[in-house]
Motif scaffolding. Structure first.
Motif, PDB file in Angstrom:
ATOM      1  N   ASN A   1       0.856  -1.187   0.000  1.00  0.00           N
ATOM      2  CA  ASN A   1       0.000   0.000   0.000  1.00  0.00           C
ATOM      3  C   ASN A   1       0.891   1.236   0.000  1.00  0.00           C
ATOM      4  N   ALA A   2       0.603   2.169  -0.897  1.00  0.00           N
ATOM      5  CA  ALA A   2       1.454   3.352  -1.060  1.00  0.00           C
ATOM      6  C   ALA A   2       1.378   4.266   0.163  1.00  0.00           C
ATOM      7  N   SER A   3       0.202   4.403   0.752  1.00  0.00           N
ATOM      8  CA  SER A   3       0.080   5.285   1.908  1.00  0.00           C
ATOM      9  C   SER A   3       0.807   4.679   3.115  1.00  0.00           C
TER      10      SER A   3
ATOM     11  N   TYR B   1       5.150  11.299  -3.653  1.00  0.00           N
ATOM     12  CA  TYR B   1       5.454   9.882  -3.441  1.00  0.00           C
ATOM     13  C   TYR B   1       6.927   9.560  -3.197  1.00  0.00           C
ATOM     14  N   GLY B   2       7.846  10.125  -4.005  1.00  0.00           N
ATOM     15  CA  GLY B   2       9.265   9.779  -3.822  1.00  0.00           C
ATOM     16  C   GLY B   2       9.782  10.207  -2.457  1.00  0.00           C
ATOM     17  N   PRO B   3       9.706  11.504  -2.136  1.00  0.00           N
ATOM     18  CA  PRO B   3      10.247  11.965  -0.859  1.00  0.00           C
ATOM     19  C   PRO B   3       9.559  11.366   0.362  1.00  0.00           C
ATOM     20  N   LEU B   4       8.231  11.217   0.312  1.00  0.00           N
ATOM     21  CA  LEU B   4       7.549  10.666   1.486  1.00  0.00           C
ATOM     22  C   LEU B   4       7.857   9.172   1.646  1.00  0.00           C
ATOM     23  N   ALA B   5       8.022   8.452   0.547  1.00  0.00           N
ATOM     24  CA  ALA B   5       8.409   7.040   0.659  1.00  0.00           C
ATOM     25  C   ALA B   5       9.761   6.927   1.371  1.00  0.00           C
TER      26      ALA B   5
ATOM     27  N   PRO C   1      10.241  -0.044 -14.415  1.00  0.00           N
ATOM     28  CA  PRO C   1       9.138  -0.213 -13.448  1.00  0.00           C
ATOM     29  C   PRO C   1       8.126   0.928 -13.412  1.00  0.00           C
ATOM     30  N   GLY C   2       8.582   2.184 -13.597  1.00  0.00           N
ATOM     31  CA  GLY C   2       7.669   3.319 -13.446  1.00  0.00           C
ATOM     32  C   GLY C   2       6.855   3.629 -14.689  1.00  0.00           C
TER      33      GLY C   2
ATOM     34  N   GLY D   1       5.488  -0.835  -9.162  1.00  0.00           N
ATOM     35  CA  GLY D   1       6.575  -0.407 -10.043  1.00  0.00           C
ATOM     36  C   GLY D   1       6.782   1.099  -9.978  1.00  0.00           C
ATOM     37  N   TYR D   2       5.677   1.843  -9.995  1.00  0.00           N
ATOM     38  CA  TYR D   2       5.773   3.302  -9.936  1.00  0.00           C
ATOM     39  C   TYR D   2       6.464   3.742  -8.651  1.00  0.00           C
ATOM     40  N   LEU D   3       5.968   3.228  -7.523  1.00  0.00           N
ATOM     41  CA  LEU D   3       6.511   3.682  -6.236  1.00  0.00           C
ATOM     42  C   LEU D   3       7.983   3.278  -6.090  1.00  0.00           C
ATOM     43  N   ALA D   4       8.324   2.093  -6.577  1.00  0.00           N
ATOM     44  CA  ALA D   4       9.717   1.648  -6.514  1.00  0.00           C
ATOM     45  C   ALA D   4      10.611   2.568  -7.343  1.00  0.00           C
TER      46      ALA D   4
END
Ligand code: WT7
Length: 659
Positions: free
Chosen positions: A82-84, A324-328, A477-478, A286-289
């Motif tokens: 889950n992204a969140s 998404y990138g920085p918060l991940a 992936p993205g 894939g996007y989040l990775a």
């Protein structure tokens, strides 16, 4: 080992000045082992596990890449996440709950800081509210908000309950909003009453209302009170005030929905195209990775950094590199609502100074504006906290690149020129700042694992120095998974031109032209439709513009083709100058000489038209098509998408005089 390309220090080569990454940067860089390029090459596609390893998975994946149904590739497909959860919960669990997640700088000087815990609480409450008001997994929620914290909060709340979001840039019209909601069958909308721009209040809600009237489906709407005035902004049934909902669901939490890696995280409609907007579909895993990996490897983001991408979340740059990138990665991301010149032209540098920003990422159009305004504005502030600078969105020519490095980066910050697109999801071409030497004016080599190649009409690699089409040969992936509800158009737009399905040879076409040098560095020239054919020679407008922009006193240039009566194409150049320089003979001569020496007499503009500003879209792109119509004396279409429509009349008058 910083010397992968043989330039141990700044050096001059046939392709211009190069800059080795500074030793002090390399020592602390997230990625500094030059072996990463080879590692990705020999170990492809499993190399991408390095990106996936930056995430927390509910269920681990077994297959990295499934390519059985090309070009509909699947990455980490049997994994779940889950992204969140990845952007919030796991940072709470690792003891960073009181770390700042978002530092928001409002237009009227307001400031708000959200710790990871604050963000978690508000995202959960809003997720509970959305679910209660009917949003189910896989329902598309449209978000039509300016740069206020409720925008990323709404995105993460959607991600939490597995509802794909479709963010529509707040400056777009009611029509544009309706078209996008209709295309996505979206029955939920999060918007606000209005917002401020240079002190004036703009009514956002009336645009949202007009869009709803135009739509066939019923739309349930949440309205954020941004203006804080007494006017009612929640009108009918199926409308709720955001803050009332928060009160109603105060303290509630929602378990993050476990999503398949290939499940849609969001939809993003591409800007500026004619006809039907394209709903680019992005995946969860894939996007989040890919955005986490590039935030780590290219933007060198560290958890304890204060990181600032000065883009709008309404476009892909903000999705990937503000949210998404920085918060991940658990860092502090700065979010700025205002414009760079209000209340004064040093506004950004004041923010960098006060927040001790470590990494700053912006667009060439902004950098050219800073250069035009002069170095006193940044000069008045302490920018020594900056460690790395980035640019994205357009080609940047050497002069503004050098100016950026010198006057913002103090001469010792690496500058990454990152090439990517809404469709690529995350950066695909850039130097790795801890490894690769920089060449001003060139984005750099493809990132490890990315098979970017410049090819001719037949799909064969062009020789170094030749212009060709920028393509990508292997999946990443993205990458976009499809266009919403339109697989056929996805294949037609991006894959048909250079792929050979019969031999299962798939090649993505970016729509850009580019050149590659003998070191494999790619210089992106512009969109295919930005190519001018003069006497049978193909000239990239950007190449000519870069030569013009390198003339002393020139701030910005745009060139277009004008058809003459004899069927030849003439080059028309539109030029704005730096303050203190006028449009005299000297500057005209410098422009001509520069173009001649950079490209040849062939590329010399037939006419140079000076203008205080170039016409631009709200996202900062120069409207070349419009300038082309002006040059050709054609009927002008709708100019309402411009940030500065008033400039068009001035340019027309100027051309009239020149003719
Ligand atoms: C187009 C994509 C991806 C972020 C913002 C734009 C141009 C992007 C660069 C760069 C030269 C660039 C290309 C590309 N572009 N970055 N570093 N150098 N050109 O997203 O709206 O999808 O536009 O922007 O032409 O195709 P977008």
């Amino acid at each position: 080992m910083v010397d992968r390309n043989g330039w141990g220090r700044d050096a001059s080569t046939s392709s211009g000045t190069t800059h080795a990454p500074p030793e002090s940067f390399v020592e602390q860089a997230n990625v500094s082992d030059p072996g990463v390029h080879d590692e990705f090459e020999t170990n492809w596609p499993d190399c991408w596990e390095r990106a996936a390893a930056l995430l927390s998975w509910d269920e681990p994946y077994e297959t990295v890449l499934a390519d059985g149904d090309a070009p509909f590739y699947r990455w980490f497909a049997d994994g779940r996440l889950n992204a969140s959860y990845n952007c919030l919960d796991r940072h709470l669990e690792s003891g960073r709950k009181n770390h700042a997640a978002i530092r928001w700088e409002g237009k009227r000087g307001e400031r708000r800081t959200y710790t990871y815990r604050d963000l978690y609480v508000e995202v959960n409450e809003f997720a509970a509210a959305l679910r209660d008001r009917g949003v189910e997994e896989d329902d598309v929620v449209t978000i039509y908000l300016p740069m206020i914290p409720e925008l990323p909060i709404a995105m993460l709340a959607c991600a939490r309950i597995g509802a794909p979001h479709s963010v529509v840039f707040a400056g777009l019209s009611a029509d544009a909003l309706a078209t996008r909601m209709d295309a996505a069958d979206s029955e939920y909308l999060v918007t606000c009453d209005g917002y401020y721009r240079r002190g004036d209040a703009f009514n956002q809600k009336s645009k949202a209302d007009n869009a709803r009237i135009a739509l066939e489906q019923d739309v349930r709407t949440v309205v954020v009170d941004r203006l804080g005035d007494d006017l009612p902004h929640v009108l009918g049934d199926d409308e709720w005030d955001y803050h009332d909902l928060r009160d109603e669901f105060a303290g509630e939490t929602v378990a993050p929905v476990s999503r398949g890696a290939e499940d849609m995280l969001f939809l993003m409609y591409t800007s500026g195209t004619t006809g039907e907007p394209k709903g680019v579909v992005h995946s969860t895993g894939g996007y989040l990775a890919h955005v986490a990996w590039t935030s780590h490897a290219v933007l060198d983001v560290k958890p304890d950094d204060t990181y600032w991408c000065a883009a709008d979340i309404g476009w892909i740059t903000g999705h990937s590199y503000i949210v998404y990138g920085p918060l991940a990665l658990g860092t502090t991301t700065v979010m700025y609502e205002g414009t760079p010149d209000y209340p004064d032209r040093d506004r950004l540098w004041e923010i960098v100074d006060r927040n001790a920003v470590d990494v700053f990422y912006t667009a060439p159009t902004a950098i050219r504006a800073f250069m035009k305004w002069g170095s006193d504005y940044p000069g008045d502030h302490d920018l020594s906290s900056l460690r790395l600078l980035g640019t994205v969105g357009e080609p940047i020519s050497p002069r503004p690149w050098n100016w950026y490095r010198e006057h913002i980066g103090g001469g010792d910050c690496p500058v990454v020129d990152t090439w990517w697109q809404t469709e690529t999801g995350a950066v695909t071409i850039s130097t790795l700042p801890g490894i690769d030497a920089m060449k001003p004016g060139s984005a750099g080599p493809p990132l490890p694992g990315i098979d970017a190649r410049v090819v001719d009409e037949a799909g064969d690699d062009v020789a170094p120095g030749e212009t060709g089409y920028l393509t990508i040969g292997r999946p990443w992936p993205g990458m976009a998974r499809t266009l919403y509800d339109n697989d056929e158009r996805f294949v037609a737009e991006y894959w048909r031109r250079f792929s050979e399905p019969a031999s299962d040879d798939w090649r993505y076409f970016s729509g850009d032209t580019a050149r590659v040098d003998e070191d494999g560095y790619i210089t992106v020239l512009g969109r295919v439709d930005d190519v001018i054919s003069v006497s049978g020679h193909r000239l990239g407008t950007v190449e000519i513009e870069s030569a013009i922009a390198d003339a002393d006193g020139v701030a910005e240039a745009a060139v277009v083709g004008r058809s003459s009566e004899t069927g030849e194409t003439d080059i028309y150049a539109y030029v704005s100058t730096e303050s203190g320089h006028d449009s005299g003979r000297e500057i005209r001569r410098a422009i001509r000489d520069n173009v001649e020496s950079a490209i040849g007499p062939l590329a010399r503009p037939e006419a140079v038209i000076f203008t205080p500003e170039l016409p631009k879209t709200r996202s900062g792109k120069i409207m070349r098509r419009l300038l082309e119509d002006v040059a050709n004396g054609e009927e002008l279409g709708d100019t309402s998408a411009l940030r500065n429509p008033e400039i068009v009349g001035e340019i027309q008058a100027e051309i009239g005089d020149a003719d």
